[in-house]
Design a protein around this motif. Structure first.
Motif, PDB file in Angstrom:
ATOM      1  N   GLN A  82      56.448   9.282 -34.758  1.00 17.62           N
ATOM      2  CA  GLN A  82      56.341  10.644 -35.273  1.00 17.62           C
ATOM      3  C   GLN A  82      55.798  11.598 -34.214  1.00 17.62           C
ATOM      4  OE1 GLN A  82      54.771   9.239 -39.567  1.00 17.62           O
ATOM      5  NE2 GLN A  82      55.239  11.410 -39.477  1.00 17.62           N
ATOM      6  N   ILE A  83      55.127  11.059 -33.214  1.00 21.18           N
ATOM      7  CA  ILE A  83      54.547  11.867 -32.141  1.00 21.18           C
ATOM      8  C   ILE A  83      55.195  11.410 -30.837  1.00 21.18           C
ATOM      9  CG2 ILE A  83      52.429  12.567 -30.966  1.00 21.18           C
ATOM     10  CD1 ILE A  83      50.921  11.611 -33.528  1.00 21.18           C
ATOM     11  N   GLN A  84      55.998  12.273 -30.230  1.00 25.83           N
ATOM     12  CA  GLN A  84      56.742  11.880 -29.035  1.00 25.83           C
ATOM     13  C   GLN A  84      56.611  12.935 -27.942  1.00 25.83           C
ATOM     14  OE1 GLN A  84      60.823  10.767 -29.753  1.00 25.83           O
ATOM     15  NE2 GLN A  84      60.354   9.661 -31.645  1.00 25.83           N
ATOM     16  N   VAL A  85      56.663  12.480 -26.704  1.00 25.35           N
ATOM     17  CA  VAL A  85      56.779  13.373 -25.554  1.00 25.35           C
ATOM     18  C   VAL A  85      57.945  12.875 -24.710  1.00 25.35           C
ATOM     19  CG1 VAL A  85      55.695  14.273 -23.459  1.00 25.35           C
ATOM     20  CG2 VAL A  85      54.338  14.010 -25.549  1.00 25.35           C
ATOM     21  N   ASP A  86      58.902  13.759 -24.487  1.00 30.25           N
ATOM     22  CA  ASP A  86      60.143  13.422 -23.766  1.00 30.25           C
ATOM     23  C   ASP A  86      60.833  12.202 -24.362  1.00 30.25           C
ATOM     24  OD1 ASP A  86      60.046  15.593 -22.124  1.00 30.25           O
ATOM     25  OD2 ASP A  86      59.286  14.537 -20.379  1.00 30.25           O
ATOM     26  N   THR A 108      51.713   5.912 -27.518  1.00 32.26           N
ATOM     27  CA  THR A 108      51.296   4.519 -27.374  1.00 32.26           C
ATOM     28  C   THR A 108      50.101   4.216 -28.273  1.00 32.26           C
ATOM     29  OG1 THR A 108      49.724   4.982 -25.584  1.00 32.26           O
ATOM     30  CG2 THR A 108      52.038   4.553 -24.963  1.00 32.26           C
ATOM     31  N   GLU A 109      49.832   2.937 -28.461  1.00 35.60           N
ATOM     32  CA  GLU A 109      48.662   2.533 -29.240  1.00 35.60           C
ATOM     33  C   GLU A 109      47.376   3.020 -28.576  1.00 35.60           C
ATOM     34  OE1 GLU A 109      48.634  -1.627 -30.046  1.00 35.60           O
ATOM     35  OE2 GLU A 109      50.648  -1.628 -30.938  1.00 35.60           O
ATOM     36  N   GLU A 110      47.333   2.995 -27.239  1.00 34.65           N
ATOM     37  CA  GLU A 110      46.139   3.454 -26.520  1.00 34.65           C
ATOM     38  C   GLU A 110      45.899   4.940 -26.753  1.00 34.65           C
ATOM     39  OE1 GLU A 110      47.572  -0.265 -24.919  1.00 34.65           O
ATOM     40  OE2 GLU A 110      48.609   1.669 -25.183  1.00 34.65           O
ATOM     41  N   GLU A 111      46.984   5.727 -26.720  1.00 35.22           N
ATOM     42  CA  GLU A 111      46.852   7.169 -26.956  1.00 35.22           C
ATOM     43  C   GLU A 111      46.434   7.456 -28.392  1.00 35.22           C
ATOM     44  OE1 GLU A 111      50.172   8.605 -23.640  1.00 35.22           O
ATOM     45  OE2 GLU A 111      50.782   8.070 -25.669  1.00 35.22           O
ATOM     46  N   MET A 112      46.977   6.693 -29.335  1.00 31.85           N
ATOM     47  CA  MET A 112      46.589   6.876 -30.729  1.00 31.85           C
ATOM     48  C   MET A 112      45.131   6.461 -30.939  1.00 31.85           C
ATOM     49  SD  MET A 112      47.685   8.076 -33.589  1.00 31.85           S
ATOM     50  CE  MET A 112      49.477   8.040 -33.559  1.00 31.85           C
ATOM     51  N   ASP A 137      45.927  11.810 -45.505  1.00 30.33           N
ATOM     52  CA  ASP A 137      46.609  11.009 -44.480  1.00 30.33           C
ATOM     53  C   ASP A 137      47.455  11.884 -43.558  1.00 30.33           C
ATOM     54  OD1 ASP A 137      45.482   8.697 -45.402  1.00 30.33           O
ATOM     55  OD2 ASP A 137      47.342   7.806 -46.154  1.00 30.33           O
ATOM     56  N   PHE A 138      48.245  12.792 -44.140  1.00 22.39           N
ATOM     57  CA  PHE A 138      49.132  13.602 -43.308  1.00 22.39           C
ATOM     58  C   PHE A 138      48.345  14.579 -42.445  1.00 22.39           C
ATOM     59  CE2 PHE A 138      52.211  17.052 -42.445  1.00 22.39           C
ATOM     60  CZ  PHE A 138      53.186  16.299 -41.806  1.00 22.39           C
ATOM     61  N   GLU A 139      47.250  15.121 -42.973  1.00 22.73           N
ATOM     62  CA  GLU A 139      46.396  15.994 -42.162  1.00 22.73           C
ATOM     63  C   GLU A 139      45.796  15.230 -40.988  1.00 22.73           C
ATOM     64  OE1 GLU A 139      44.837  19.112 -45.618  1.00 22.73           O
ATOM     65  OE2 GLU A 139      43.754  17.237 -45.235  1.00 22.73           O
ATOM     66  N   LEU A 140      45.403  13.978 -41.230  1.00 20.81           N
ATOM     67  CA  LEU A 140      44.846  13.152 -40.162  1.00 20.81           C
ATOM     68  C   LEU A 140      45.885  12.935 -39.058  1.00 20.81           C
ATOM     69  CD1 LEU A 140      42.398  11.334 -39.273  1.00 20.81           C
ATOM     70  CD2 LEU A 140      43.633   9.435 -40.359  1.00 20.81           C
ATOM     71  N   LEU A 141      47.117  12.619 -39.451  1.00 16.83           N
ATOM     72  CA  LEU A 141      48.170  12.397 -38.464  1.00 16.83           C
ATOM     73  C   LEU A 141      48.490  13.687 -37.709  1.00 16.83           C
ATOM     74  CD1 LEU A 141      50.175  10.327 -37.297  1.00 16.83           C
ATOM     75  CD2 LEU A 141      51.845  11.167 -38.963  1.00 16.83           C
ATOM     76  N   THR A 142      48.503  14.813 -38.414  1.00 24.60           N
ATOM     77  CA  THR A 142      48.755  16.100 -37.761  1.00 24.60           C
ATOM     78  C   THR A 142      47.683  16.402 -36.732  1.00 24.60           C
ATOM     79  OG1 THR A 142      49.786  16.921 -39.813  1.00 24.60           O
ATOM     80  CG2 THR A 142      49.192  18.555 -38.163  1.00 24.60           C
ATOM     81  N   ALA A 143      46.434  16.173 -37.099  1.00 26.11           N
ATOM     82  CA  ALA A 143      45.326  16.404 -36.161  1.00 26.11           C
ATOM     83  C   ALA A 143      45.443  15.484 -34.951  1.00 26.11           C
ATOM     84  CB  ALA A 143      43.991  16.193 -36.878  1.00 26.11           C
ATOM     85  N   ALA A 144      45.831  14.227 -35.179  1.00 26.34           N
ATOM     86  CA  ALA A 144      46.034  13.293 -34.066  1.00 26.34           C
ATOM     87  C   ALA A 144      47.121  13.803 -33.136  1.00 26.34           C
ATOM     88  CB  ALA A 144      46.394  11.909 -34.603  1.00 26.34           C
ATOM     89  N   PHE A 171      48.000  16.916 -32.552  1.00 22.89           N
ATOM     90  CA  PHE A 171      47.493  18.028 -31.749  1.00 22.89           C
ATOM     91  C   PHE A 171      46.609  17.529 -30.599  1.00 22.89           C
ATOM     92  CE2 PHE A 171      48.154  20.787 -35.659  1.00 22.89           C
ATOM     93  CZ  PHE A 171      49.212  21.484 -35.104  1.00 22.89           C
ATOM     94  N   LEU A 172      45.788  16.520 -30.868  1.00 19.43           N
ATOM     95  CA  LEU A 172      44.938  15.966 -29.802  1.00 19.43           C
ATOM     96  C   LEU A 172      45.777  15.325 -28.700  1.00 19.43           C
ATOM     97  CD1 LEU A 172      42.044  14.321 -31.859  1.00 19.43           C
ATOM     98  CD2 LEU A 172      41.936  16.404 -30.467  1.00 19.43           C
ATOM     99  N   ILE A 173      46.819  14.624 -29.091  1.00 14.54           N
ATOM    100  CA  ILE A 173      47.680  13.954 -28.103  1.00 14.54           C
ATOM    101  C   ILE A 173      48.468  14.967 -27.290  1.00 14.54           C
ATOM    102  CG2 ILE A 173      49.709  12.457 -27.888  1.00 14.54           C
ATOM    103  CD1 ILE A 173      48.437  10.888 -30.325  1.00 14.54           C
ATOM    104  N   PHE A 174      48.992  15.996 -27.952  1.00  8.78           N
ATOM    105  CA  PHE A 174      49.723  17.024 -27.212  1.00  8.78           C
ATOM    106  C   PHE A 174      48.779  17.801 -26.287  1.00  8.78           C
ATOM    107  CE2 PHE A 174      52.770  17.027 -31.015  1.00  8.78           C
ATOM    108  CZ  PHE A 174      53.656  16.186 -30.364  1.00  8.78           C
ATOM    109  N   GLU A 175      47.544  18.010 -26.719  1.00  5.54           N
ATOM    110  CA  GLU A 175      46.567  18.670 -25.854  1.00  5.54           C
ATOM    111  C   GLU A 175      46.324  17.852 -24.591  1.00  5.54           C
ATOM    112  OE1 GLU A 175      42.058  20.506 -26.307  1.00  5.54           O
ATOM    113  OE2 GLU A 175      42.498  18.545 -27.197  1.00  5.54           O
ATOM    114  N   GLN A 176      46.283  16.529 -24.747  1.00 10.28           N
ATOM    115  CA  GLN A 176      46.012  15.647 -23.619  1.00 10.28           C
ATOM    116  C   GLN A 176      47.228  15.517 -22.691  1.00 10.28           C
ATOM    117  OE1 GLN A 176      47.097  12.033 -23.195  1.00 10.28           O
ATOM    118  NE2 GLN A 176      46.079  12.159 -21.211  1.00 10.28           N
ATOM    119  N   LYS A 177      48.439  15.436 -23.278  1.00  5.37           N
ATOM    120  CA  LYS A 177      49.644  15.197 -22.476  1.00  5.37           C
ATOM    121  C   LYS A 177      50.280  16.473 -21.951  1.00  5.37           C
ATOM    122  CE  LYS A 177      52.254  11.629 -23.412  1.00  5.37           C
ATOM    123  NZ  LYS A 177      51.753  10.613 -22.471  1.00  5.37           N
TER     124      LYS A 177
END
Length: 398
Positions: A84-88, A93-97, A113-120, A122-128
């Motif tokens: 559900q969360i992809q870059v290119d 990855t499990e490490e990023e999650m 649950d869906f709010e938690l995944l949405t927040a995750a 945003f954090l991953i996109f902020e990092q990548k």
């Protein structure tokens, strides 16, 4: 149900509410605790009853072809929450999650649950730090947890009846929810909408001084994603790419990207004589029936079906019965799944049976085309149980 989320919740001792609670108060408070990662990026927002995933995949393909890195947030998952969360085009990855969940475990604000995944996400996109991130609304738009962003561009792909217990029982009600992703002074691209829904969208756009764009040019290229509706989705993506890229837009590159774009479970042949399609409401089933007639004229069709209990399954059956008189109904692992025996009793076909979902393979009748549909959760379960078989065939096709 978000496949795989419980593993992370247990690992990081995160408590959530598994119910659906539309509204932005909780997600806004949680993101403020995280220093507002959703405010640090270039976003495109997509809402619509059908076509969100395909449009997002088409648009990402065009933008990547032009040299940009692209994030995608899809809903729901195909195999589990990682895709559900992809870059290119690469799932998180499990490490990023784990890194995201470690931060989320410290939140004081309780989330669904869906709010938690949405927040995750945003954090991953902020990092990548992708150049552009395409966010797909989970349900509706106005009160969906993705609607905390201020996108540079919004897209509403289609509007028909869905989630009426949350979004309302009229097209006007549903359109009002979708219109919530329109932002002041930012362009909004829309697909072919029913007049009642389009009026609501037009009024919202006018009120917010948002340029309303309706693509007119037809797509004449051959797409890997089959069906007339996919050409409509490709048309939306093409128009969006023009708005984003401006003078950097190259039409030949864009068409080449569209031709090669794929997304799982959109009339996807995953094995000889076995097609999977994630149609799960009346509008998408109508498009599926048209595609069946177009792609397999004269061929006998065997429908394998499982569906969630909140869908208009009787109307869906009537449409599917116009192209098949052979049905197999399956129970699958989801707390919201409709019992197969209910579908069996409602079905009017000559040949019908009930099996466990993992018993449909291999496909025994080479004359028939077996089409599995009704729920992405069912298709995901099947792919996970037969992953090696499907992947080997996919590689051979390449």
């Amino acid at each position: 149900m978000i496949n795989g989320l419980e593993i992370y919740k247990k690992k990081w001792n995160i408590e959530t509410d598994r119910s659906i609670k539309p509204g932005l108060q909780a997600i806004t408070a949680a993101l403020a605790e995280l220093n507002n990662p959703h405010q640090k990026g270039y976003f495109i927002h997509i809402a619509g009853t059908n076509g969100k995933g395909s449009t997002g995949a088409f648009l990402a393909a065009i933008l990547r072809k032009h040299g940009l890195t692209v994030g995608n947030f899809y809903s729901p998952n195909i195999e589990d929450l990682h895709d559900q969360i992809q870059v290119d085009g690469k799932p998180v990855t499990e490490e990023e999650m784990d890194s995201a969940m470690a931060r989320l475990s410290k939140l004081e604000t309780p989330l669904t649950d869906f709010e938690l995944l949405t927040a995750a996400a945003f954090l991953i996109f902020e990092q990548k730090k992708p150049d552009i991130t395409i966010m797909e609304a989970g349900m509706g738009g106005r009160f969906d947890s993705t609607n905390v962003i201020d996108p540079e561009l919004a897209i509403i792909t289609s509007i028909s009846y869905e989630h009426t217990n949350f979004l309302g029982h009229t097209l006007e009600n549903i359109a009002w929810h979708k219109a919530g992703i329109i932002k002041k002074w930012k362009p909004i691209i829309i697909g072919q909408l029913p007049e009642a829904a389009r009026n609501i969208i037009e009024n919202e756009a006018k009120m917010l001084h948002a340029e309303l764009i309706l693509p007119e040019k037809q797509i004449d290229i051959e797409l890997k994603l089959k069906g007339r509706h996919q050409k409509e989705n490709a048309k939306l993506a093409l128009e969006a790419a023009k708005e984003i890229l401006l003078l950097k837009f190259n039409h030949d590159m864009a068409e080449n990207a569209l031709a090669g774009a794929t997304i799982p479970f959109r009339f996807e042949e995953i094995y000889p004589n076995l097609v999977m399609d994630g149609a799960h409401n009346e509008a998408s089933i109508k498009a599926l029936v048209e595609t069946i007639k177009e792609q397999y004229p004269g061929r006998p069709i065997h429908i394998v079906m499982g569906i969630l209990k909140d869908k208009e399954y009787t109307k869906i059956l009537r449409h599917l019965e116009t192209v098949s008189d052979h049905f197999t109904f399956v129970d699958f692992e989801n707390e919201r799944a409709l019992p197969a025996k209910t579908l069996f009793s409602e079905n009017r076909s000559k040949i019908k049976t009930i099996v466990k979902y993992y018993d449909i393979l291999p496909v025994p009748n080479k004359k028939e085309v077996t089409l599995v549909t009704g729920s992405l959760y069912l298709l995901s379960n099947l792919r996970n149980n037969h992953f090696e078989m499907f992947e080997n065939y996919r590689i051979q096709k390449k």
